[in-house]
Design an enzyme around this catalytic site. Structure first.
Site, short mmCIF file in Angstrom:
data_model
loop_
_atom_site.label_atom_id
_atom_site.label_comp_id
_atom_site.label_asym_id
_atom_site.label_seq_id
_atom_site.Cartn_x
_atom_site.Cartn_y
_atom_site.Cartn_z
N SER A 181 0.86 -1.19 0.00
CA SER A 181 0.00 0.00 0.00
C SER A 181 0.89 1.23 0.00
CB SER A 181 -0.90 0.02 1.25
OG SER A 181 -1.53 1.27 1.40
N TYR A 229 -1.37 -0.51 10.45
CA TYR A 229 -1.56 -0.90 9.06
C TYR A 229 -0.36 -0.46 8.23
CZ TYR A 229 -3.67 -1.14 4.39
OH TYR A 229 -3.93 -1.42 3.07
#
Length: 299
Positions: A178, A191
């Site tokens: 990501s 995350y």
């Protein structure tokens, strides 16, 4: 290989429109292999392949000739997707697996090995979750779940799949990371940690396993329209801000990611390893570059 170029001249009365033929000949003529841009005959495992980016990756690989095995932790969802693929003649097999659980990961690789005869060409570590909270809001249980699902599972599956990938003679691993792994986003610090760790893992494994003819790369999506981002995009103001920040001027689609994943698994990308490739419409390179719409302020 040779080709001809024309060079205009303008010397001592010779008109400028006159041309002289020059021939260039390449010393090495290489016949391009027809399989450079194909995955024909390749065997692939894609984790979390029933929704969003994972589903797009599964269908992209199949469209290019691969046979795919996938998994999901939701049995009903997996069964539904497998039936849809079977009805369309798409060669996909799968089983239930919660990748955050060690013994289920081990069972998955045993099933994949049996299904593919002990060889695997492609491993796409796609399964992951997001819990969008600030550092002070996260519980220790959420920390453990995020780390186990997004990072520990990918690392362990790589180790388990290594013999199968080595046996293929040209293995490729792709992590779905990501942009949260390279810049700070409101996706949350844990995350972001897991995704940054995947990027670093790709670098280390690329060096360690090059001798085994296994390449490892990481693909970092920007904001992609999937079930994980539904809540974000339901906030129109927030979505508009994301689009304004993105030079290409739109949020991404799963197919934008799957095409890059497929490329990294092809023979045509055989000299690419250890890289983190961001597919984000340019969002992470935009420090601050306002978009002008011809309103007179762009002079």
């Amino acid at each position: 290989m040779s080709f001809t170029s024309t060079v205009p001249t303008n010397q001592e009365g010779i008109q400028a429109s006159k041309k002289v033929a020059v021939t260039y000949t390449s010393p090495d003529v290489k016949v391009r292999e027809p399989g450079r841009w194909s995955l024909q005959g390749k065997k692939a495992l894609v984790t979390g392949g029933t929704l969003g980016i994972g589903r797009s990756v599964v269908e992209e690989l199949v469209a290019l000739g691969a046979t795919v095995y996938t998994c999901s932790w939701e049995e009903e969802e997996l069964d539904q997707r497998l039936k849809e693929w079977e009805a369309r003649g798409v060669p996909v097999t799968g089983s239930v697996c919660d990748v955050s659980v060690q013994d289920q990961r081990e069972r998955l690789i045993l099933d994949v090995s049996s299904h593919f005869g002990g060889k695997l060409d492609i491993l796409v570590n796609n399964a992951g979750i997001a819990i969008r909270k600030s550092a002070m809001e996260h519980s220790l249980e959420e920390y453990s779940l995020l780390m186990a699902t997004n990072l520990e599972s990918a690392y362990h599956l790589c180790l388990l799949a290594h013999p199968l990938l080595k046996a293929s003679g040209s293995g490729s691993i792709v992590f779905i990371s990501s942009i949260a792994g390279v810049v700070a986003l409101f996706s949350g610090p844990i995350y972001g940690m897991t995704k940054a760790s995947l990027n670093q893992l790709a670098k280390n494994l690329a060096c360690e396993w090059a001798k085994d003819k296994i390449r490892i790369n990481s693909v970092g999506p920007g904001y992609i329209s999937t079930s994980l981002t539904e809540q974000i995009f339901s906030d129109k103001e927030l979505k508009d801000n994301i689009v304004r920040r993105t030079p290409i001027g739109r949020v991404g689609e799963p197919d934008d990611i799957s095409s890059m994943v497929a490329f990294l698994c092809m023979p045509g990308s055989s000299y690419i390893t250890g890289q983190t490739i961001l597919v984000d419409g340019g969002m992470t390179i935009n420090g601050f570059y306002p978009r002008y719409e011809g309103n007179g302020n762009d002079k």
